[in-house]
Design an enzyme around this catalytic site. Sequence first.
Site, PDB file in Angstrom:
ATOM      1  N   MET A 120       0.841  -1.189   0.000  1.00 20.62           N
ATOM      2  CA  MET A 120       0.000   0.000   0.000  1.00 20.62           C
ATOM      3  C   MET A 120       0.885   1.252   0.000  1.00 20.62           C
ATOM      4  SD  MET A 120      -2.933  -1.835   2.300  1.00 20.62           S
ATOM      5  CE  MET A 120      -3.526  -0.587   3.278  1.00 20.62           C
ATOM      6  N   CYS A 121       1.131   1.809   1.164  1.00 22.45           N
ATOM      7  CA  CYS A 121       1.825   3.094   1.250  1.00 22.45           C
ATOM      8  C   CYS A 121       3.276   3.038   0.786  1.00 22.45           C
ATOM      9  CB  CYS A 121       1.716   3.643   2.664  1.00 22.45           C
ATOM     10  SG  CYS A 121      -0.003   3.915   3.164  1.00 22.45           S
ATOM     11  N   VAL A 122       3.998   1.966   1.113  1.00 26.93           N
ATOM     12  CA  VAL A 122       5.387   1.848   0.669  1.00 26.93           C
ATOM     13  C   VAL A 122       5.428   1.781  -0.857  1.00 26.93           C
ATOM     14  CG1 VAL A 122       7.430   0.355   0.672  1.00 26.93           C
ATOM     15  CG2 VAL A 122       6.212   0.803   2.815  1.00 26.93           C
ATOM     16  N   THR A 125       4.318   5.134  -2.626  1.00 22.32           N
ATOM     17  CA  THR A 125       5.356   6.157  -2.528  1.00 22.32           C
ATOM     18  C   THR A 125       6.532   5.820  -3.447  1.00 22.32           C
ATOM     19  OG1 THR A 125       4.650   6.662  -0.269  1.00 22.32           O
ATOM     20  CG2 THR A 125       6.870   7.385  -0.922  1.00 22.32           C
TER      21      THR A 125
END
Length: 187
Positions: A120-122, A125
């Site tokens: 998700m976030c990793v 980004t």
Amino acid sequence: MTDPVAPVDALILVDLQSAFVSGENAVPGADRLLDRTTELLDRAREAGAVVVHLQNDGAPGAADEPGTRGWELYLPVKPGPREQVIRKPRDDGFDATPLGQLLIAAGVRSIAICGVMSEMCVQATARTALARGYRVVLPYDAHGTYDIPAVTGISDEVPAQVVSRVAAWSLGDEPESTVPAAAVTFS
């Protein structure tokens, strides 16, 4: 001993918040993940690299809802011109935040990314960083996530380590995603 990769200019720590890395609801292998990210953080600080702590603002009632214990960053921050906290409203650390401007102003061309959640976030980004032309190092032992539960008729449970590996692999061959945290150096 692993050979180091070319040094990077910055370290981005993604959502290393208490809800995800401590207590009974921590991601599998949280202790190891914290050891590796702490080592990266120490080396980045020692080298004078840019350090950015991304902090997710979860929805009301979520484990990472702003102002709750779970929302707090787990690792200590040393605020200054080379180390900052950026709160983010969505998965991508660049989306609706000053991260891009901060990296440009600091002359950053390469980054190491660690933290949670791998898929998700990793990943979001890292994907944006790659699209913006940054060299991305994603040490395989410095990001993690949860197991994906089994779904009858579709698949068995998918272990967190597999989820993390697939998340990195899906970024293509540009990120250096098969290196351990120990191989990452900073300029």
